[in-house]
Scaffold this motif. Structure first.
Motif, PDB file in Angstrom:
ATOM      1  N   VAL A  66     -25.124  24.534  42.511  1.00  0.00           N
ATOM      2  CA  VAL A  66     -25.504  23.077  42.155  1.00  0.00           C
ATOM      3  C   VAL A  66     -24.308  22.724  41.710  1.00  0.00           C
ATOM      4  CG1 VAL A  66     -26.419  20.939  40.732  1.00  0.00           C
ATOM      5  CG2 VAL A  66     -27.618  22.518  41.880  1.00  0.00           C
ATOM      6  N   MET A  67     -23.107  23.063  40.501  1.00  0.00           N
ATOM      7  CA  MET A  67     -22.733  22.857  39.772  1.00  0.00           C
ATOM      8  C   MET A  67     -21.524  23.405  40.966  1.00  0.00           C
ATOM      9  SD  MET A  67     -22.141  25.633  36.414  1.00  0.00           S
ATOM     10  CE  MET A  67     -20.209  25.351  36.208  1.00  0.00           C
ATOM     11  N   VAL A  68     -21.135  24.304  41.971  1.00  0.00           N
ATOM     12  CA  VAL A  68     -20.596  23.916  43.100  1.00  0.00           C
ATOM     13  C   VAL A  68     -20.936  22.361  43.521  1.00  0.00           C
ATOM     14  CG1 VAL A  68     -19.774  24.521  45.094  1.00  0.00           C
ATOM     15  CG2 VAL A  68     -19.751  26.234  43.659  1.00  0.00           C
ATOM     16  N   ILE A 125     -17.434  19.831  44.007  1.00  0.00           N
ATOM     17  CA  ILE A 125     -16.683  19.279  45.066  1.00  0.00           C
ATOM     18  C   ILE A 125     -17.149  17.992  44.782  1.00  0.00           C
ATOM     19  CG2 ILE A 125     -16.873  19.111  47.692  1.00  0.00           C
ATOM     20  CD1 ILE A 125     -17.765  22.372  47.165  1.00  0.00           C
ATOM     21  N   ARG A 126     -18.087  17.069  44.770  1.00  0.00           N
ATOM     22  CA  ARG A 126     -18.209  15.739  44.569  1.00  0.00           C
ATOM     23  C   ARG A 126     -16.746  15.367  43.836  1.00  0.00           C
ATOM     24  NH1 ARG A 126     -21.380  11.426  47.431  1.00  0.00           N
ATOM     25  NH2 ARG A 126     -21.669  10.279  45.798  1.00  0.00           N
ATOM     26  N   ARG A 127     -17.111  15.842  42.362  1.00  0.00           N
ATOM     27  CA  ARG A 127     -16.219  15.374  41.646  1.00  0.00           C
ATOM     28  C   ARG A 127     -14.985  15.589  41.560  1.00  0.00           C
ATOM     29  NH1 ARG A 127     -16.561  17.973  35.472  1.00  0.00           N
ATOM     30  NH2 ARG A 127     -15.254  15.737  35.563  1.00  0.00           N
ATOM     31  N   GLU A 128     -14.148  15.761  42.418  1.00  0.00           N
ATOM     32  CA  GLU A 128     -12.741  16.032  43.096  1.00  0.00           C
ATOM     33  C   GLU A 128     -12.497  15.171  44.012  1.00  0.00           C
ATOM     34  OE1 GLU A 128     -10.716  18.854  42.654  1.00  0.00           O
ATOM     35  OE2 GLU A 128     -11.253  18.775  40.502  1.00  0.00           O
ATOM     36  N   ASP A 129     -13.773  14.932  45.062  1.00  0.00           N
ATOM     37  CA  ASP A 129     -13.559  14.240  46.172  1.00  0.00           C
ATOM     38  C   ASP A 129     -13.551  12.416  45.583  1.00  0.00           C
ATOM     39  OD1 ASP A 129     -13.777  13.621  49.107  1.00  0.00           O
ATOM     40  OD2 ASP A 129     -15.752  13.309  49.014  1.00  0.00           O
ATOM     41  N   ALA A 155     -15.641  22.344  34.508  1.00  0.00           N
ATOM     42  CA  ALA A 155     -15.624  23.727  34.933  1.00  0.00           C
ATOM     43  C   ALA A 155     -16.223  23.210  36.319  1.00  0.00           C
ATOM     44  CB  ALA A 155     -16.661  24.533  33.458  1.00  0.00           C
ATOM     45  N   SER A 156     -17.005  22.440  36.042  1.00  0.00           N
ATOM     46  CA  SER A 156     -17.715  22.219  37.493  1.00  0.00           C
ATOM     47  C   SER A 156     -16.460  22.448  38.969  1.00  0.00           C
ATOM     48  CB  SER A 156     -19.050  21.886  37.690  1.00  0.00           C
ATOM     49  OG  SER A 156     -18.228  20.180  37.377  1.00  0.00           O
ATOM     50  N   ALA A 157     -15.800  21.709  38.371  1.00  0.00           N
ATOM     51  CA  ALA A 157     -13.904  21.818  39.956  1.00  0.00           C
ATOM     52  C   ALA A 157     -13.470  22.731  39.645  1.00  0.00           C
ATOM     53  CB  ALA A 157     -13.525  20.296  39.253  1.00  0.00           C
ATOM     54  N   SER A 158     -13.487  23.470  38.881  1.00  0.00           N
ATOM     55  CA  SER A 158     -12.808  24.822  38.619  1.00  0.00           C
ATOM     56  C   SER A 158     -13.592  25.685  39.471  1.00  0.00           C
ATOM     57  CB  SER A 158     -12.569  25.989  37.675  1.00  0.00           C
ATOM     58  OG  SER A 158     -11.931  26.214  37.029  1.00  0.00           O
TER      59      SER A 158
END
Length: 63
Positions: A21-23, A27-31, A43-46
């Protein structure tokens, strides 16, 4: 004695689910931010970048 393996399996399953879920969140945040040219902001984006192999060093100079 039979509950110990079940507890261990449950803990490992929850840990894998949380990581997955963190990955997905990363991915959603970066997109949404269109921010692959910059350093990750959390942390989740990293974690998402490490898992997917997307790395940026010293920023990017192209448009």
């Amino acid at each position: 004695m039979t509950t110990i393996p079940l507890i261990i399996a449950g803990v490992l399953g929850v840990a894998l689910l949380v990581g997955y879920v963190m990955v997905l969140v990363g991915i959603r945040r970066e997109d949404k931010r269109l921010s692959l040219r910059h350093a990750p902001d959390g942390a989740s984006a990293s974690l998402a970048r490490k898992v997917t192999g997307c790395r940026v060093r010293n920023g990017v100079s192209w448009t």
